[in-house]
Motif scaffolding. Structure first.
Motif, PDB file in Angstrom:
ATOM      1  N   PHE A  12       2.569   4.009  -1.035  1.00 40.64           N
ATOM      2  CA  PHE A  12       2.787   3.346   0.250  1.00 40.64           C
ATOM      3  C   PHE A  12       4.258   2.982   0.462  1.00 40.64           C
TER       4      PHE A  12
ATOM      5  N   LEU B  67       6.058   6.181   1.349  1.00 39.16           N
ATOM      6  CA  LEU B  67       5.813   6.541   2.748  1.00 39.16           C
ATOM      7  C   LEU B  67       6.596   5.647   3.707  1.00 39.16           C
ATOM      8  N   ALA B  68       6.692   4.365   3.377  1.00 37.90           N
ATOM      9  CA  ALA B  68       7.486   3.450   4.204  1.00 37.90           C
ATOM     10  C   ALA B  68       8.959   3.852   4.191  1.00 37.90           C
TER      11      ALA B  68
ATOM     12  N   CYS C 132      13.114  -0.697  -0.647  1.00 32.83           N
ATOM     13  CA  CYS C 132      11.971   0.170  -0.959  1.00 32.83           C
ATOM     14  C   CYS C 132      12.229   0.992  -2.222  1.00 32.83           C
TER      15      CYS C 132
ATOM     16  N   GLN D  89       6.241   1.901   9.079  1.00 31.96           N
ATOM     17  CA  GLN D  89       6.694   1.460   7.762  1.00 31.96           C
ATOM     18  C   GLN D  89       6.319   0.008   7.492  1.00 31.96           C
TER      19      GLN D  89
ATOM     20  N   TYR E 121       2.777   0.164   6.196  1.00 29.80           N
ATOM     21  CA  TYR E 121       2.766   0.618   4.801  1.00 29.80           C
ATOM     22  C   TYR E 121       3.209  -0.498   3.852  1.00 29.80           C
TER      23      TYR E 121
END
Length: 151
Positions: free
Chosen positions: A129, A132-133, A84, A6, A9
């Motif tokens: 990204f 995904l993190a 995030c 992570q 990413y």
């Protein structure tokens, strides 16, 4: 810190955000008055700013700070996950605002042709990204919780 996926990413998302500051998102063409560049600061022609889009700049700065800040919150995974999610929401807001400004500029400057530049896809790549993190952060959190149950 850097060995976690992570972090990689989030680092890629931060670099893409920083690159957006240096390149125009697209070039707008009109037959009579030449070409305009549409970047984070606004629409400019020959280096002169004609129309400001400062909210795009503010959203990009905030998203860059959130991506970089989330990298250093590796000890608090839940805070990192919340950062995030907030970052994804900011990038979605950026995309919506970008298309609103695109339609405003096309009407205001009577644009006939548009040449899209590579940095225009960076907000979508940042969303991917950061997502995904966030997914990797949740996977780490589940792993830590499963190890706590075994003790």
């Amino acid at each position: 810190m850097i060995q976690r996926i992570q972090t990689v990413y989030l680092l890629i998302a931060t670099v893409l955000s920083v690159v957006m500051f240096f390149f125009p998102l697209e070039v707008l063409f009109t037959p009579s008055s030449g070409s305009y560049e549409f970047g984070l600061l606004g629409v400019s022609q020959n280096g002169e700013l004609l129309y400001s889009t400062w909210p795009l700049l503010v959203l990009t700065i905030l998203s860059t700070i959130l991506s970089a800040g989330a990298i250093f919150c590796y000890k608090d995974r839940m805070l990192q996950s919340r950062l995030c999610v907030l970052n994804i929401l900011l990038w979605i807001g950026f995309c919506i605002m970008f298309f609103v400004y695109l339609f405003i500029n096309n009407a205001k400057f009577e644009i006939t042709e548009t040449a899209y530049k590579l940095p225009m896809i960076f907000p979508i790549l940042n969303i991917i990204f950061v997502f995904l993190a966030n997914k990797a952060i949740h996977k780490d959190e589940e792993l830590v919780r499963s190890m706590d149950r075994l003790r």
